[in-house]
Design an enzyme around this catalytic site. Sequence first.
Site, PDB file in Angstrom:
ATOM      1  N   ASN A  48     -27.121  63.087  46.107  1.00  0.00           N
ATOM      2  CA  ASN A  48     -27.330  62.898  47.556  1.00  0.00           C
ATOM      3  C   ASN A  48     -28.278  61.736  47.854  1.00  0.00           C
ATOM      4  O   ASN A  48     -28.738  61.587  48.978  1.00  0.00           O
ATOM      5  CB  ASN A  48     -27.856  64.195  48.194  1.00  0.00           C
ATOM      6  CG  ASN A  48     -29.209  64.617  47.631  1.00  0.00           C
ATOM      7  OD1 ASN A  48     -29.827  63.867  46.880  1.00  0.00           O
ATOM      8  ND2 ASN A  48     -29.669  65.799  48.002  1.00  0.00           N
ATOM      9  N   HIS A  79     -31.272  61.241  46.460  1.00  0.00           N
ATOM     10  CA  HIS A  79     -32.718  61.491  46.358  1.00  0.00           C
ATOM     11  C   HIS A  79     -33.341  60.733  45.186  1.00  0.00           C
ATOM     12  O   HIS A  79     -32.689  60.459  44.182  1.00  0.00           O
ATOM     13  CB  HIS A  79     -33.061  62.991  46.315  1.00  0.00           C
ATOM     14  CG  HIS A  79     -32.752  63.724  45.054  1.00  0.00           C
ATOM     15  ND1 HIS A  79     -32.255  65.009  45.032  1.00  0.00           N
ATOM     16  CD2 HIS A  79     -32.906  63.386  43.749  1.00  0.00           C
ATOM     17  CE1 HIS A  79     -32.120  65.407  43.790  1.00  0.00           C
ATOM     18  NE2 HIS A  79     -32.501  64.448  42.991  1.00  0.00           N
ATOM     19  N   GLU A 108     -35.736  64.389  49.227  1.00  0.00           N
ATOM     20  CA  GLU A 108     -34.388  64.723  49.670  1.00  0.00           C
ATOM     21  C   GLU A 108     -34.051  63.940  50.951  1.00  0.00           C
ATOM     22  O   GLU A 108     -34.952  63.409  51.616  1.00  0.00           O
ATOM     23  CB  GLU A 108     -34.312  66.229  49.949  1.00  0.00           C
ATOM     24  CG  GLU A 108     -34.559  67.104  48.719  1.00  0.00           C
ATOM     25  CD  GLU A 108     -33.348  67.175  47.784  1.00  0.00           C
ATOM     26  OE1 GLU A 108     -32.626  66.181  47.622  1.00  0.00           O
ATOM     27  OE2 GLU A 108     -33.153  68.260  47.197  1.00  0.00           O
TER      28      GLU A 108
HETATM   29  C1  GLP Z   1     -33.736  65.824  39.595  1.00  0.00           C
HETATM   30  C2  GLP Z   1     -35.005  64.971  39.546  1.00  0.00           C
HETATM   31  C3  GLP Z   1     -34.726  63.529  39.869  1.00  0.00           C
HETATM   32  C4  GLP Z   1     -33.528  63.021  39.076  1.00  0.00           C
HETATM   33  C5  GLP Z   1     -32.315  63.842  39.457  1.00  0.00           C
HETATM   34  C6  GLP Z   1     -31.037  63.365  38.778  1.00  0.00           C
HETATM   35  O1  GLP Z   1     -33.442  66.291  40.858  1.00  0.00           O
HETATM   36  N1  GLP Z   1     -36.000  65.462  40.428  1.00  0.00           N
HETATM   37  O2  GLP Z   1     -35.889  62.753  39.566  1.00  0.00           O
HETATM   38  O3  GLP Z   1     -33.313  61.660  39.334  1.00  0.00           O
HETATM   39  O4  GLP Z   1     -32.579  65.177  39.074  1.00  0.00           O
HETATM   40  O5  GLP Z   1     -30.918  63.944  37.516  1.00  0.00           O
HETATM   41  P1  GLP Z   1     -29.837  63.558  36.438  1.00  0.00           P
HETATM   42  O6  GLP Z   1     -30.348  62.327  35.773  1.00  0.00           O
HETATM   43  O7  GLP Z   1     -29.804  64.726  35.501  1.00  0.00           O
HETATM   44  O8  GLP Z   1     -28.559  63.333  37.143  1.00  0.00           O
END
Ligand code: GLP
Length: 263
Positions: A136, A138, A143
């Site tokens: 999304n 973030h 968020e």
């Molecule tokens: C979590 C973390 C983020 C990260 C996101 C994506 O929500 N708080 O900092 O960027 O996950 O994670 P992934 O790399 O597993 O897709």
Amino acid sequence: MQVVILDSPEAVAEYGAQIFIRQLKKQPHSVLGLATGSTPVALYQKLIDANQKNEISFRDVTTYNLDEYLGLEGDHPQSYRHFMNQQLFDHIDIDKTRTYVPPGSASNPIQACDEYEQMIAASGGINIQLLGIGRNGHIGFNEPSSGLLSRTRVKTLTQETIDDNARFFSEDEYQPHLSITMGIGTILDSQQVVLLATGSSKADAIYRAVEGPMSASCPASALQMHQNAVIVIDEAAAANLEHREFYKHIERENQKLLAQLGN
Ligand code: GLP
């Protein structure tokens, strides 16, 4: 923004790792901003390898992580502190007392957020901040609807993020719905920001971050305002970018220039 499009997740990790390796060689006392999630794991492995080969040292490095689940102790297997110990800190020559993760178990989380900001400032600010991106848009746990100049604070997670991260929790395990996260303004204060993304599930978020309007509905789009943001992505994550051929052209020109300068 510098948008670097590479063939594979492996190449993304290597490109990102080289930015950190160059930084540590240039400035052994660096302050690094670190991230969790599955995306940075391969980059951390490359930093571990470089450390074990004595190419770089973390002895004088200080780190600040982006975020932590509110309500989890640092030794909880799903806490981001535990993740960082397992994926990086336990395998390098860093002084763990200088590795900071927002305190998810703080008795006064609001005060803890202010203290985290003060600690980053007292360290002289962050030299390079590593980021992943949520589907999304973030960054950290900022968020959609997060203030684009927000500071470290308690943040409620969206259902989408809770669902995306549910894979790390077992079925009957408590999964927090709140977090402490550096704010977008905190992230923008870093001297350099390196955002990594791989896979088609990130293509829409990357499109909105890079080519969409700057908007609180895509927190990563705030990086458009940063003076030194590098977006390192694979072809799958770049799939929706309208100007991807131009970004590749720019990167080829950059590499030529660097070669001429002997870097
Ligand atoms: C979590 C973390 C983020 C990260 C996101 C994506 O929500 N708080 O900092 O960027 O996950 O994670 P992934 O790399 O597993 O897709």
